[in-house]
Design an enzyme around this catalytic site. Structure first.
Site, PDB file in Angstrom:
ATOM      1  N   GLU A  23       0.951  -1.202   0.119  1.00  0.00           N
ATOM      2  CA  GLU A  23      -0.040  -0.118  -0.044  1.00  0.00           C
ATOM      3  C   GLU A  23       0.790   1.403  -0.013  1.00  0.00           C
ATOM      4  O   GLU A  23       0.658   2.003  -0.586  1.00  0.00           O
ATOM      5  CB  GLU A  23      -0.893   0.055   1.370  1.00  0.00           C
ATOM      6  CG  GLU A  23      -1.971   1.144   1.332  1.00  0.00           C
ATOM      7  CD  GLU A  23      -3.110   1.109   0.354  1.00  0.00           C
ATOM      8  OE1 GLU A  23      -3.048  -0.060  -0.507  1.00  0.00           O
ATOM      9  OE2 GLU A  23      -4.062   2.054   0.317  1.00  0.00           O
ATOM     10  N   ASP A  24       1.833   1.110   0.903  1.00  0.00           N
ATOM     11  CA  ASP A  24       2.557   2.623   0.918  1.00  0.00           C
ATOM     12  C   ASP A  24       3.808   2.616   0.563  1.00  0.00           C
ATOM     13  O   ASP A  24       4.689   3.622   0.560  1.00  0.00           O
ATOM     14  CB  ASP A  24       2.614   2.859   2.437  1.00  0.00           C
ATOM     15  CG  ASP A  24       1.295   2.815   3.360  1.00  0.00           C
ATOM     16  OD1 ASP A  24       0.514   3.450   2.697  1.00  0.00           O
ATOM     17  OD2 ASP A  24       1.293   2.545   4.457  1.00  0.00           O
TER      18      ASP A  24
END
Ligand code: MN
Length: 727
Positions: free
Chosen positions: A80-81
């Site tokens: 996600e990051d």
């Protein structure tokens, strides 16, 4: 501020304590990978980001999960990051780990902040449905726990949102999965932000009474421990104050002030065998006075989440009641870590087939039998969702569709206008064909255009939901005006002839203007079209303009069914009153629905003029309205039909033949509740041979809805026949 090194060492200590067989080299590799990926990122607290995955991994270790889950916890925010890719993780750590990370990432994308009360239920279901592997949820709960522990660094608004979510979603999930320890901590932290005053009051109270509490608890503990030793029983006694949120709930439920509340102490005796549990129970009841009605044997009857213990409440010499829980070490492990403890027991066994694990959880969730009906219905039952799929709008709203649904179903679920102007669809940001089957967690976007031609006939074959099918059909009805006009004209003229009115009367233009006004149409064709696609019925049109038509033709209508009632009642207008029923030839009259056959809109109906109680409406196929009965008193039977617009619901009942089994009524109630249908009455007669006849009374919109209820009831295991019944 914590350093990365300190957190890393803490994780290693936890592994040594709880999971000594873990491959440390792999854990270290995952840590270094994640650390490099998150390198420049900081937490809100100002700490390096990697502190968070390390802490989550530690919670996962403490919960007893396996190496794959520990690795996935370390990597859980990478997809996600950071720029890490799925394939990269597959290559370095294997597909199972990558899939766990991806599963957690999907749950991370769920946007709760816009969710209303009703959505929460969907979201909880979706969590289960989306996580093919239960470890995904366990990691997600661990992730949430660490975020809650560090919530002080977030803005006040975010604190409230996260705490509400935790109360609504994560704590109930932890409870369902039997992870008490995590559940308590999640609840206590949430309470701290949601009800800061209450939280502080309880904490202050506990702080003031700390010495006193400790004295009390030590005395009890010593007494029990002493008895165990003198009897040669091996066991350990722990005393604790119940967790803050449970005290808070007691205060609220019992409406007491905190110093009136006694029931805040709990003791736990953990022994080696089940036999010892019952042994210890006897000694506890010998040492203290039993509070009647509080003893529960969850060893012989485990709780649905697999929890096992003996519970009893007793009063010591100080007159303070307290609870004692007695269990074995194995039961203790399950109580603290629930599902997760399962991995501990099977360590060293064959490879972790996540399918099988999921089966296990599935069964666990199905066995929620001690909960009350409503809880039961709202509980997470995985099998219930086999026929549903949950997808997102681009804004993160959850839409629930029947399994196998396509972008077409999705579009019509949003709005028929969206479906009718759909020209394309994107699934997870990629252009998708209309017939692709949607999966749990997909983000679906519909591309529309004002110049769209509208749905194609093929869509009827592609779509899966009734809703979409109906809306598409409706569109065709409206679009195919010519056909509708012809069809409408035929049925309208048929109705006129039935009333003995010659359709040629419509050629009188003066009359035509008057009667069109009565039905609010501009032209005769408009009216025909409306009748043709079902927006209006011919009967209703004719009824509305009947007086004018009769005047114009100067001919008395022939009443095929009830000529005498016409005369005796002497009224010519029709009225629907408030009953939703039009009784022909009788103005506003009292209408009631026969109890023998409980008609609902869509049923063919007929009226019976009672002596003094207005008209009683039966289904045409009711035994009490049989042809022979009608012939006996033809003057009392009148034609009746349903009014077009029906706002209210109608009570009706079904009789169900079934093989009797535990939980059968509950399952049937669940069918109704799932369809948002209000159940009025429900009972079950057991017959001698293991069979039973259940009868359900509920209110319903129309016969179409009733048919779908019947269909769903037939699918309930044990149900053999469903028929319209008697109240
Ligand atoms: Mn995270």
């Amino acid at each position: 501020m914590e350093t990365t090194e300190a957190r890393y060492q803490s994780l290693m200590r936890a592994i040594a304590r709880h999971a000594p067989t873990t491959d440390i080299a792999l854990v270290d590799k995952a840590f270094r990978f994640a650390d490099a990926k998150h390198e420049q990122q900081l937490r809100k607290s100002g700490e390096p980001y990697i502190i968070h995955p390390l802490a989550v991994a530690e919670i996962v270790v403490e919960s007893g999960l396996d190496t794959d889950a520990i690795l996935a916890a370390l990597l859980h925010d990478c997809l996600e990051d950071t720029d890490a890719s799925f394939d990269e993780i597959v290559k370095l750590f294997g597909r199972p780990v990558a899939e766990l990370v991806e599963g957690v990432t999907k749950l991370t994308r769920v946007n709760f902040s816009t969710a209303e009360e009703k959505q929460m239920e969907n979201l909880r279901k979706m969590f289960m449905a989306m996580s093919k592997d239960i470890r995904v949820i366990l990691i997600k709960i661990a992730d949430r726990l660490h975020n809650m522990r560090t919530l002080e660094y977030q803005s006040p608004a975010k604190q409230i949102i996260k705490s509400t979510e935790t109360m609504e979603i994560y704590a109930p999930l932890a409870h369902r999965l039997g992870m008490q320890k995590l559940k308590w901590e999640l609840e206590d932290i949430s309470l701290q932000y949601l009800e800061p005053e209450a939280y502080k009051e309880i904490m202050d109270f506990l702080a003031v009474h700390k010495d006193q509490d400790e004295q009390f608890m030590n005395a009890i503990q010593t007494a029990i421990q002493g008895r165990l030793e003198s009897m040669g029983l091996h066991g350990k006694v722990y005393g604790r104050i119940k967790h803050v949120y449970s005290i808070y709930r007691k205060l609220k439920n019992q409406n007491k002030s905190i110093d009136e509340l006694y029931d805040i102490y709990a003791f736990r005796v953990i022994v080696n065998s089940i036999a010892d549990c019952y042994n210890v129970l006897g000694h506890v009841h010998d040492l203290f006075n039993l509070v009647p009605g509080r003893f529960k044997d969850y060893i012989s009857t485990p709780k649905p989440n697999m929890y096992q213990s003996l519970h009893t409440t007793v009063i010591g010499s100080q007159g303070i009641p307290f609870e004692v829980q007695i269990r074995t070490w194995e039961m203790h492990e399950t109580a603290e870590y629930g599902v997760a403890a399962h991995w501990k027991y099977k360590q060293g066994g064959a490879g972790a087939g996540s399918e099988k694990e999921f089966e296990w959880v599935r069964r666990l969730l199905e066995n929620q039998q001690d909960t009350v009906a409503e809880d039961y219905i709202h509980s997470l039952r995985v099998d219930m969702f086999d026929d549903e799929v949950f997808v997102f709008t681009p804004k993160g709203r959850v839409v629930s569709l029947p399994a196998g649904s396509t972008p077409i179903d999705f579009a019509y679920a949003i709005h028929s206008g969206v479906g009718n102007t759909m020209v394309g669809a994107k699934v997870n940001n990629r252009i998708a064909s209309f017939d692709v089957q949607l999966n749990n967690g997909d983000v679906v976007e519909v591309l529309t255009s004002k110049s769209a031609k509208g749905p194609s006939r093929d869509w009827l074959k592609i779509c899966r939901s009734n809703q979409a099918r109906q809306k598409i059909k409706q569109w065709f009805k409206k679009e195919k005006r010519e056909e509708n006009v012809l069809h409408g004209k035929a049925s309208f003229e048929g109705e006129l002839r039935r009333m003995n009115i010659d359709p040629s009367v419509l050629q009188n233009e003066e009359l035509l203007a008057v009667i069109l006004k009565k039905v609010s149409f501009d032209t005769l064709d408009d009216m025909y079209a409306a009748i043709g696609y079902g927006g209006m019925t011919a009967v209703k049109c004719v009824n509305r303009m009947r007086d004018e038509l009769l005047k114009a033709t100067k001919a008395a209508p022939k009443e095929p069914l009830a000529p005498k009632s016409l005369q005796s009642l002497g009224k010519k207008s029709s009225g629907s009153g408030n009953s939703g029923v039009i009784v022909e030839d009788i103005g506003s009259c009292m209408v009631k629905f026969a109890r023998c056959c409980t008609p609902v809109p869509g049923d063919d109906i007929i009226g019976f003029v009672t002596k003094g109680f207005g008209v009683s409406i039966h289904r045409c196929d009711c035994d009490n309205a049989s042809e022979s009965l009608r012939q006996k008193q033809p003057e009392r039977w009148v034609r009746a039909s349903w009014a077009m617009v029906l706002e209210e619901n109608f009570d009706t009942s079904l009789e169900i033949d079934c093989r009797d089994r535990d939980g059968l009524l509950l399952d049937m109630a669940m069918v109704l509740s799932g369809m948002k249908i209000k159940l009025r009455e429900m009972n079950c007669r057991t017959l001698t041979d293991g069979r039973a006849i259940a009868s359900l009374t509920f209110s319903i919109r129309d016969v179409a809805e009733l048919n779908s209820v019947c269909g769903k009831l037939c699918a309930v295991p044990g149900v053999e026949q469903v028929r319209r019944g008697k109240t």
